[in-house]
Design an enzyme around this catalytic site. Structure first.
Site, PDB file in Angstrom:
ATOM      1  N   ILE A 111      34.010  36.836  26.680  1.00  0.00           N
ATOM      2  CA  ILE A 111      34.071  35.549  25.984  1.00  0.00           C
ATOM      3  C   ILE A 111      32.727  34.842  25.917  1.00  0.00           C
ATOM      4  O   ILE A 111      32.625  33.778  25.326  1.00  0.00           O
ATOM      5  CB  ILE A 111      35.111  34.617  26.631  1.00  0.00           C
ATOM      6  CG1 ILE A 111      34.843  34.463  28.120  1.00  0.00           C
ATOM      7  CG2 ILE A 111      36.514  35.149  26.393  1.00  0.00           C
ATOM      8  CD1 ILE A 111      35.797  33.521  28.834  1.00  0.00           C
ATOM      9  N   LYS A 113      28.125  35.592  26.419  1.00  0.00           N
ATOM     10  CA  LYS A 113      27.017  36.379  26.930  1.00  0.00           C
ATOM     11  C   LYS A 113      25.727  35.618  26.695  1.00  0.00           C
ATOM     12  O   LYS A 113      25.639  34.733  25.842  1.00  0.00           O
ATOM     13  CB  LYS A 113      26.950  37.745  26.254  1.00  0.00           C
ATOM     14  CG  LYS A 113      26.669  37.697  24.756  1.00  0.00           C
ATOM     15  CD  LYS A 113      26.547  39.110  24.190  1.00  0.00           C
ATOM     16  CE  LYS A 113      26.193  39.054  22.696  1.00  0.00           C
ATOM     17  NZ  LYS A 113      25.979  40.402  22.143  1.00  0.00           N
ATOM     18  N   GLY A 114      24.725  35.955  27.469  1.00  0.00           N
ATOM     19  CA  GLY A 114      23.443  35.293  27.329  1.00  0.00           C
ATOM     20  C   GLY A 114      22.411  35.986  28.181  1.00  0.00           C
ATOM     21  O   GLY A 114      22.667  37.038  28.770  1.00  0.00           O
ATOM     22  N   TYR A 116      21.305  35.273  30.991  1.00  0.00           N
ATOM     23  CA  TYR A 116      21.579  35.283  32.420  1.00  0.00           C
ATOM     24  C   TYR A 116      22.791  36.124  32.795  1.00  0.00           C
ATOM     25  O   TYR A 116      23.022  36.354  33.967  1.00  0.00           O
ATOM     26  CB  TYR A 116      21.770  33.858  32.943  1.00  0.00           C
ATOM     27  CG  TYR A 116      20.479  33.112  33.056  1.00  0.00           C
ATOM     28  CD1 TYR A 116      19.721  33.198  34.212  1.00  0.00           C
ATOM     29  CD2 TYR A 116      20.007  32.341  32.011  1.00  0.00           C
ATOM     30  CE1 TYR A 116      18.521  32.530  34.326  1.00  0.00           C
ATOM     31  CE2 TYR A 116      18.813  31.663  32.113  1.00  0.00           C
ATOM     32  CZ  TYR A 116      18.069  31.756  33.274  1.00  0.00           C
ATOM     33  OH  TYR A 116      16.882  31.087  33.386  1.00  0.00           O
ATOM     34  N   VAL A 118      26.995  37.805  31.555  1.00  0.00           N
ATOM     35  CA  VAL A 118      28.136  37.987  30.673  1.00  0.00           C
ATOM     36  C   VAL A 118      29.356  37.373  31.344  1.00  0.00           C
ATOM     37  O   VAL A 118      29.502  37.427  32.560  1.00  0.00           O
ATOM     38  CB  VAL A 118      28.385  39.489  30.400  1.00  0.00           C
ATOM     39  CG1 VAL A 118      29.516  39.681  29.405  1.00  0.00           C
ATOM     40  CG2 VAL A 118      27.120  40.158  29.895  1.00  0.00           C
ATOM     41  N   VAL A 119      30.237  36.784  30.537  1.00  0.00           N
ATOM     42  CA  VAL A 119      31.456  36.170  31.052  1.00  0.00           C
ATOM     43  C   VAL A 119      32.658  36.858  30.428  1.00  0.00           C
ATOM     44  O   VAL A 119      32.678  37.116  29.229  1.00  0.00           O
ATOM     45  CB  VAL A 119      31.508  34.664  30.724  1.00  0.00           C
ATOM     46  CG1 VAL A 119      32.707  34.015  31.404  1.00  0.00           C
ATOM     47  CG2 VAL A 119      30.223  33.981  31.153  1.00  0.00           C
ATOM     48  N   LYS A 134      32.134  35.748  35.855  1.00  0.00           N
ATOM     49  CA  LYS A 134      30.767  35.756  35.353  1.00  0.00           C
ATOM     50  C   LYS A 134      29.951  36.799  36.095  1.00  0.00           C
ATOM     51  O   LYS A 134      29.863  36.782  37.315  1.00  0.00           O
ATOM     52  CB  LYS A 134      30.099  34.395  35.505  1.00  0.00           C
ATOM     53  CG  LYS A 134      28.668  34.414  34.933  1.00  0.00           C
ATOM     54  CD  LYS A 134      28.021  33.045  34.852  1.00  0.00           C
ATOM     55  CE  LYS A 134      26.669  33.150  34.154  1.00  0.00           C
ATOM     56  NZ  LYS A 134      25.998  31.850  34.021  1.00  0.00           N
ATOM     57  N   ASP A 231      23.082  15.759  37.738  1.00  0.00           N
ATOM     58  CA  ASP A 231      23.098  16.204  36.339  1.00  0.00           C
ATOM     59  C   ASP A 231      24.484  16.026  35.733  1.00  0.00           C
ATOM     60  O   ASP A 231      24.994  16.916  35.056  1.00  0.00           O
ATOM     61  CB  ASP A 231      22.647  17.661  36.235  1.00  0.00           C
ATOM     62  CG  ASP A 231      22.307  18.061  34.792  1.00  0.00           C
ATOM     63  OD1 ASP A 231      22.012  17.152  33.980  1.00  0.00           O
ATOM     64  OD2 ASP A 231      22.332  19.262  34.484  1.00  0.00           O
TER      65      ASP A 231
END
Length: 582
Positions: A111, A113-114, A116, A118-119, A134, A231
């Site tokens: 669902i 990705k990037g 850093y 994958v999820v 993750k 944050d």
């Protein structure tokens, strides 16, 4: 039943006839195909979170609804969204080269990705619960990123509260000294508060009150542990269809100890500008307090009330100008506390601005809500209430209950000794490994007895994922559908000890907002899910929410183009103020 609870019930009955589109907040399963609706996020390019937006499948009807379900009333609270649909037949190979069906988790789809990691959305076959897994790639390539991950997994282990996202499990790596990736299992949340605000222009006063109550209750717990989140923003507050919120992304959080030097404590502070307290826009005050988070809560509450960010500054100076436009020129007492001389001179020489009445800025809003908002947005941090004090405000009469507001004990300094020294890559690896063992109590006992085992006598979950899903990657690369290979004679992974979770059932019953289960039923260990996999994990933070399926750039509105950014540190900000406004 209190007056506000009755008003929710009336609202529910009034909307009984409104129907919910089939492509709502739910995950619809038909045979082997899984169709998932996803939000269109406002991409936060300037923050550099590293996520690629995945565009797959046709765009859904923008007038579809998310169903906020109340089991007691048997009705739906409609919440508009603008989802995109991911093609379920396209399972990204990036995740399955390393991860697949191990004994406990049944992966349904990738669902997110990037850069850093994958999820994947998955089902815990032991409980039938939907989870988000993750995989964080190459954790130790940069010690600073690895340290942030260490800090976050440690805090999320220590801070257990119904208003804080929960790590359910971390998979044991195949090798103690050589592992590079980690797999973290979270409870699956459907969206985040940013998406809820953006998709809905008809949130009720009861929604506003309920959301703020949960947020303050979570901050009461966090601050009692001497932790500053640092944050807080809508994207870092996850949301579910039952209106429950959970704070996430503790990558910038810090534990405050009395002997912590201010300069060290805030050296890397780069929180999102729009929600940053005024004392952080120019190194104003010599000692920072939990009031920095309270300011952020106020900004989020104002955004809930209006649907727009309250202080969308384009730079630090513009940010201060927007604050003083609403709150007026700071008092002489507040100005005297500003330690940066040039920043103090800038504000002192600013033309005198009157305070804008909040009734004018927020017309039609409950006066009690505005009174509390004014307290949360006091320019001087000493004038802001603590989270505990805010929960006693008359705005929460009939809702607040100290028995449902647990507080944490302060965290031991020993847990964060690593913050005081320079860490090498192997140091961080060992500390993260030690945190992972908290979810594998049998291995932890061996570790504490002084065992120096470099690898394990049984296959780790990661090893099994690599072995069992090689064929799935091959099938996907050919454009074929492929089912995970079933395990044969592999030992079960070590299970973590399950502790009691803080319940919130009584509170939801009082508000007539029923708990919606994450699954409808369990058949052969696999649930038939009702909810969409929307809680994606972004950037080097292991728990932040990031939805995929971004709008085309030309379709973004003016507000989206003013994306808030991860900004300069406090010292750099001071210099910027000095250069621009000397």
């Amino acid at each position: 039943m209190g007056g506000r609870a009755r008003s929710i019930l009336r609202w529910l009955r009034h909307h009984r006839s409104r129907r919910v589109s089939s492509s709502s907040f739910h995950l619809t399963t038909t045979g082997d195909d899984t169709v998932k609706d996803l939000h269109d996020p406002r991409r936060e390019d300037a923050e550099g979170d590293g996520w690629e937006e995945v565009h797959e499948g046709p765009e859904s009807d923008p007038e579809e609804y998310i169903a906020l379900v109340s089991e007691d009333a048997g009705t739906h609270l409609p919440v508009r969204t603008e989802p995109r649909r991911m093609d379920p037949s396209k399972k990204e190979p990036d995740f399955f080269t390393e991860y697949g069906e191990a004994n406990r988790y049944k992966v349904s789809e990738v669902i997110g990705k990037g850069s850093y990691g994958v999820v994947a959305a998955a089902v815990d076959t032991q409980t039938g619960e939907r989870v988000a897994i993750k995989k964080i790639n190459d954790v130790f390539d940069h010690v600073s990123d690895a340290t942030r991950i260490l800090r976050e997994i440690k805090l999320l282990r220590l801070l257990r509260h119904p208003d804080i996202v929960e790590i359910k499990h971390i998979m044991l790596p195949p090798s103690r000294r050589e592992f590079r990736d980690i797999y973290v299992i979270f409870e699956l949340m459907e969206s985040d508060l940013h998406q809820v605000i953006k998709a809905n222009d008809d949130l009720t006063p009861e929604h506003h009150q309920f959301f703020l109550y949960q947020l303050l209750r979570g901050m009461k717990y966090i601050h009692a542990a001497s932790v500053f989140h640092r944050d807080l923003k809508p994207k870092n507050i996850l949301a579910n269809a039952d209106c429950k919120l959970k704070v996430c992304d503790f990558g910038l959080a810090r534990v405050s100890f009395n002997d912590t030097p201010s300069a060290i404590f805030w050296t890397d502070y780069v929180a999102t500008r729009w929600y940053r307290a005024p004392e952080l826009c120019g190194s104003f005050f010599s000692k920072y307090t939990p009031a920095i988070d309270i300011w952020s809560v106020g900004c989020i509450f104002a955004e809930l009330l209006t649907g727009k960010p309250l202080f969308p500054g384009k730079n630090v100076v513009h940010q201060l100008d927007l604050m003083t436009d609403l709150l007026g020129t700071p008092s002489a007492e507040s100005l005297a506390k500003i330690r940066n001389e040039k920043a103090r001179r800038y504000l002192s020489n600013m033309r005198k601005k009157p305070r804008v009445p909040f009734t004018k800025k927020f017309p039609g809003v409950d006066p009690m809500a505005l009174h509390l908002l004014e307290r949360l947005l006091a320019f001087d941090p000493k004038d802001r209430p603590s989270a505990e004090e805010a929960l006693t405000d008359p705005y929460f009469n009939g809702l607040a209950n100290s028995e449902r507001e647990p507080i944490a004990q302060p965290i031991s300094k020993l847990e964060f000794e690593f913050e005081k020294r320079k860490l090498a890559k192997d140091d961080v690896r060992e500390l993260i490994y030690r945190e992972i063992l908290e979810y594998h109590p049998h291995m932890l006992q061996e570790y504490l007895r002084g065992g120096d085992q470099m690898s394990f006598m049984y296959p780790s979950g990661v090893d099994r994922f690599k072995r069992q899903f090689a064929h799935l990657e091959e099938g996907v690369s050919k454009g074929e559908k492929s089912s995970p290979q079933l395990r044969q004679n592999a030992s079960l992974p070590r299970e973590r000890a399950i502790g009691n979770k803080h319940g919130d059932d009584e509170y939801h019953a009082k508000l007539n907002v029923g708990e919606k289960p994450c699954h409808a039923s369990v058949t052969d260990g696999i649930s038939k899910p009702l909810m969409s996999a929307r809680s994606l994990l972004k950037s080097e933070s292991i728990s932040a929410s990031k939805c995929i399926g971004e709008k085309p750039k030309q379709d973004r509105d003016q507000e989206d183009s003013l994306t808030e950014s991860m900004d300069e540190t406090a010292d750099e900000v001071s210099e910027k103020v000095a250069q621009l406004k000397t």
